[in-house]
Design a protein around this motif. Structure first.
Motif, PDB file in Angstrom:
ATOM      1  N   VAL A   1       0.848  -1.194   0.000  1.00 18.93           N
ATOM      2  CA  VAL A   1       0.000   0.000   0.000  1.00 18.93           C
ATOM      3  C   VAL A   1       0.881   1.240   0.000  1.00 18.93           C
ATOM      4  N   SER A   2       0.754   2.044  -1.036  1.00 13.60           N
ATOM      5  CA  SER A   2       1.580   3.243  -1.153  1.00 13.60           C
ATOM      6  C   SER A   2       0.846   4.254  -2.031  1.00 13.60           C
ATOM      7  N   ASP A   3       1.561   5.310  -2.435  1.00 13.04           N
ATOM      8  CA  ASP A   3       0.972   6.252  -3.393  1.00 13.04           C
ATOM      9  C   ASP A   3       0.995   5.686  -4.810  1.00 13.04           C
ATOM     10  N   ASN A   4       1.616   4.519  -4.974  1.00 19.67           N
ATOM     11  CA  ASN A   4       1.748   3.835  -6.271  1.00 19.67           C
ATOM     12  C   ASN A   4       2.499   4.664  -7.315  1.00 19.67           C
ATOM     13  N   GLN A   5       3.280   5.616  -6.862  1.00 25.57           N
ATOM     14  CA  GLN A   5       4.159   6.354  -7.772  1.00 25.57           C
ATOM     15  C   GLN A   5       5.480   5.587  -7.851  1.00 25.57           C
ATOM     16  N   LEU A   6       5.413   4.475  -8.550  1.00 29.38           N
ATOM     17  CA  LEU A   6       6.475   3.481  -8.514  1.00 29.38           C
ATOM     18  C   LEU A   6       7.321   3.523  -9.781  1.00 29.38           C
ATOM     19  N   PRO A   7       8.630   3.411  -9.639  1.00 32.96           N
ATOM     20  CA  PRO A   7       9.469   3.290 -10.829  1.00 32.96           C
ATOM     21  C   PRO A   7       9.318   1.901 -11.435  1.00 32.96           C
ATOM     22  N   TRP A   8       9.441   1.818 -12.732  1.00 31.27           N
ATOM     23  CA  TRP A   8       9.389   0.527 -13.419  1.00 31.27           C
ATOM     24  C   TRP A   8      10.571  -0.311 -12.944  1.00 31.27           C
ATOM     25  N   PRO A   9      10.410  -1.626 -12.694  1.00 29.62           N
ATOM     26  CA  PRO A   9       9.268  -2.481 -13.026  1.00 29.62           C
ATOM     27  C   PRO A   9       8.344  -2.780 -11.848  1.00 29.62           C
ATOM     28  N   TYR A  10       8.484  -2.061 -10.725  1.00 29.73           N
ATOM     29  CA  TYR A  10       7.644  -2.350  -9.559  1.00 29.73           C
ATOM     30  C   TYR A  10       6.168  -2.198  -9.918  1.00 29.73           C
ATOM     31  N   GLY A  11       5.364  -3.129  -9.423  1.00 28.01           N
ATOM     32  CA  GLY A  11       3.948  -3.160  -9.766  1.00 28.01           C
ATOM     33  C   GLY A  11       3.640  -4.099 -10.916  1.00 28.01           C
ATOM     34  N   ARG A  12       4.653  -4.403 -11.715  1.00 27.86           N
ATOM     35  CA  ARG A  12       4.483  -5.368 -12.819  1.00 27.86           C
ATOM     36  C   ARG A  12       4.730  -6.799 -12.351  1.00 27.86           C
ATOM     37  N   ASP A  13       5.277  -6.942 -11.162  1.00 24.68           N
ATOM     38  CA  ASP A  13       5.568  -8.273 -10.610  1.00 24.68           C
ATOM     39  C   ASP A  13       4.340  -8.764  -9.855  1.00 24.68           C
ATOM     40  N   VAL A  14       3.523  -9.574 -10.483  1.00 24.60           N
ATOM     41  CA  VAL A  14       2.272 -10.031  -9.862  1.00 24.60           C
ATOM     42  C   VAL A  14       2.473 -11.276  -8.999  1.00 24.60           C
ATOM     43  N   THR A  15       3.617 -11.955  -9.162  1.00 24.22           N
ATOM     44  CA  THR A  15       3.890 -13.156  -8.370  1.00 24.22           C
ATOM     45  C   THR A  15       5.319 -13.106  -7.860  1.00 24.22           C
ATOM     46  N   GLY A  16       5.485 -13.521  -6.592  1.00 20.05           N
ATOM     47  CA  GLY A  16       6.808 -13.648  -6.008  1.00 20.05           C
ATOM     48  C   GLY A  16       7.091 -15.110  -5.707  1.00 20.05           C
ATOM     49  N   TYR A  17       8.262 -15.605  -6.113  1.00 22.22           N
ATOM     50  CA  TYR A  17       8.607 -17.016  -5.963  1.00 22.22           C
ATOM     51  C   TYR A  17       9.686 -17.184  -4.896  1.00 22.22           C
ATOM     52  N   GLU A  18       9.432 -18.057  -3.919  1.00 25.60           N
ATOM     53  CA  GLU A  18      10.414 -18.320  -2.878  1.00 25.60           C
ATOM     54  C   GLU A  18      11.308 -19.479  -3.280  1.00 25.60           C
ATOM     55  N   VAL A  19      12.612 -19.288  -3.112  1.00 22.30           N
ATOM     56  CA  VAL A  19      13.600 -20.317  -3.433  1.00 22.30           C
ATOM     57  C   VAL A  19      14.570 -20.453  -2.265  1.00 22.30           C
ATOM     58  N   ASP A  20      15.319 -21.554  -2.244  1.00 17.94           N
ATOM     59  CA  ASP A  20      16.275 -21.769  -1.163  1.00 17.94           C
ATOM     60  C   ASP A  20      17.434 -20.785  -1.245  1.00 17.94           C
ATOM     61  N   SER A  21      17.918 -20.555  -2.456  1.00 17.75           N
ATOM     62  CA  SER A  21      19.061 -19.653  -2.651  1.00 17.75           C
ATOM     63  C   SER A  21      18.761 -18.698  -3.791  1.00 17.75           C
ATOM     64  N   LEU A  22      18.653 -17.429  -3.477  1.00 20.92           N
ATOM     65  CA  LEU A  22      18.372 -16.443  -4.518  1.00 20.92           C
ATOM     66  C   LEU A  22      19.496 -16.398  -5.546  1.00 20.92           C
ATOM     67  N   HIS A  23      20.735 -16.369  -5.091  1.00 19.60           N
ATOM     68  CA  HIS A  23      21.850 -16.205  -6.019  1.00 19.60           C
ATOM     69  C   HIS A  23      22.010 -17.422  -6.926  1.00 19.60           C
ATOM     70  N   ALA A  24      21.814 -18.625  -6.391  1.00 22.58           N
ATOM     71  CA  ALA A  24      21.899 -19.824  -7.227  1.00 22.58           C
ATOM     72  C   ALA A  24      20.786 -19.836  -8.269  1.00 22.58           C
ATOM     73  N   THR A  25      19.591 -19.401  -7.869  1.00 21.01           N
ATOM     74  CA  THR A  25      18.463 -19.362  -8.805  1.00 21.01           C
ATOM     75  C   THR A  25      18.690 -18.321  -9.884  1.00 21.01           C
ATOM     76  N   LEU A  26      19.223 -17.159  -9.515  1.00 19.10           N
ATOM     77  CA  LEU A  26      19.500 -16.114 -10.507  1.00 19.10           C
ATOM     78  C   LEU A  26      20.561 -16.567 -11.503  1.00 19.10           C
ATOM     79  N   ALA A  27      21.513 -17.366 -11.039  1.00 19.78           N
ATOM     80  CA  ALA A  27      22.540 -17.887 -11.950  1.00 19.78           C
ATOM     81  C   ALA A  27      21.909 -18.813 -12.990  1.00 19.78           C
TER      82      ALA A  27
END
Length: 302
Positions: free
Chosen positions: A236-262
């Protein structure tokens, strides 16, 4: 005698309890059944162009693992259309992929996800009773029935029911539905959704770090909800968001962020927001081939 009748009437009125205006205008909605089946049946809806379809599916499974159903071409809308369609089942969440080869009929494309329910007609009626609006009346598809509803704040979701009961594997981690709202709609949405979904607010931080949504130096309200449909985070905010915030409709949980990004980078996934550390997670925002934008995070052990 007349004076006695008048005094009696006045006494009766004075003794009658005065109801709040809200109670007179809108009686409380009676508790309803819980129609959730499980978070593995919450499928994020991703629309990509047909030429990006296979590349997107391959990048998704390369990043998160899992399997996919056989790709097919179907009419999934009540009016004439054609789309490639494929279901991707990853340990971090399920995704329904659509690649329309015809123009996309209204109102499809606005729904962020689809929820499997035990009784479609009853679930839709319950959603409407809790403040949602039908964007399209219930209709048949090749394997069941569907409807699309919109909650306060313009949050649109599909509800679906299959003729043959599906059996998706239990998730290793439950994804979060990420909802960006202004204060005008937030409380109404949270109330409507939690009452319908039999959900609970597990945290309500009214002064979360604005850097989490691209607004460093500011604060925002972050509400986290859990229900039988899975996890949800309302920002909840003023929604004056820089791109790409607000375009991410799903967040995925992983064990290791850096390994997943690789793994994601090797599969052609672009990192849009570099990893950052917040109070309870490390997170990043990425864009998959075909344009799908998602948040990925790993929890920080306290």
């Amino acid at each position: 005698m007349k004076r006695f009748v008048i005094l009696s009437a006045i006494a009766l009125v004075a003794a009658t309890p005065v109801l709040p205006v809200a109670a007179l205008e809108a009686p409380a909605v009676a508790p309803t059944a819980n129609y959730a089946v499980g978070p593995q049946y919450d499928t994020t809806h991703v629309y990509v162009s047909p030429e990006d379809f296979d590349r997107f599916v391959a990048s998704l499974t390369a990043t998160f693992g899992g399997t996919s159903t056989k790709k097919g071409a179907f009419q999934v809308t009540p009016t004439t259309s054609k789309t490639f369609s494929q279901l991707v089942l990853t340990p971090a969440g399920s995704v329904s992929v659509f690649g329309f080869t015809t123009p996309i009929p209204f109102p499809f494309g606005v729904e962020r996800n689809g929820y499997l329910v035990t009784n479609l007609d009853a679930a839709v009626a319950s959603a409407v009773g809790h403040g949602a609006t039908r964007l399209i009346a219930t209709f048949p598809d090749p394997i069941g029935r569907d409807a699309v509803v919109q909650w306060p704040g313009g949050v649109s979701m599909q509800m679906y029911w299959h003729t043959t009961k599906p059996n998706y594997p239990t998730l290793a981690t439950v994804p979060e539905n990420r909802v960006y709202l202004t204060a005008d709609a937030a409380d109404a949405f949270v109330r409507s959704w939690t009452e319908f979904a039999h959900g609970g607010v597990i945290s309500d931080n009214k002064a979360a770090d604005g850097g989490e949504i691209g607004q460093p130096g500011k604060t925002y309200r972050r509400i986290r909800i859990v229900s039988g449909y899975g996890r949800m985070t309302v920002m909840v905010s003023d929604n004056q968001l820089p791109w790409p915030y607000g375009r991410d409709v799903t967040g995925y949980e992983v064990d290791s962020l850096h390994a997943t990004l690789a793994k994601a980078q090797a599969a052609g996934v672009e990192t849009l927001v570099a990893p950052r550390t917040d109070s309870d997670r490390q997170s990043a925002i990425v864009r998959f081939p075909g344009g799908y934008i998602a948040e990925i995070h790993s929890p920080i052990t306290q």
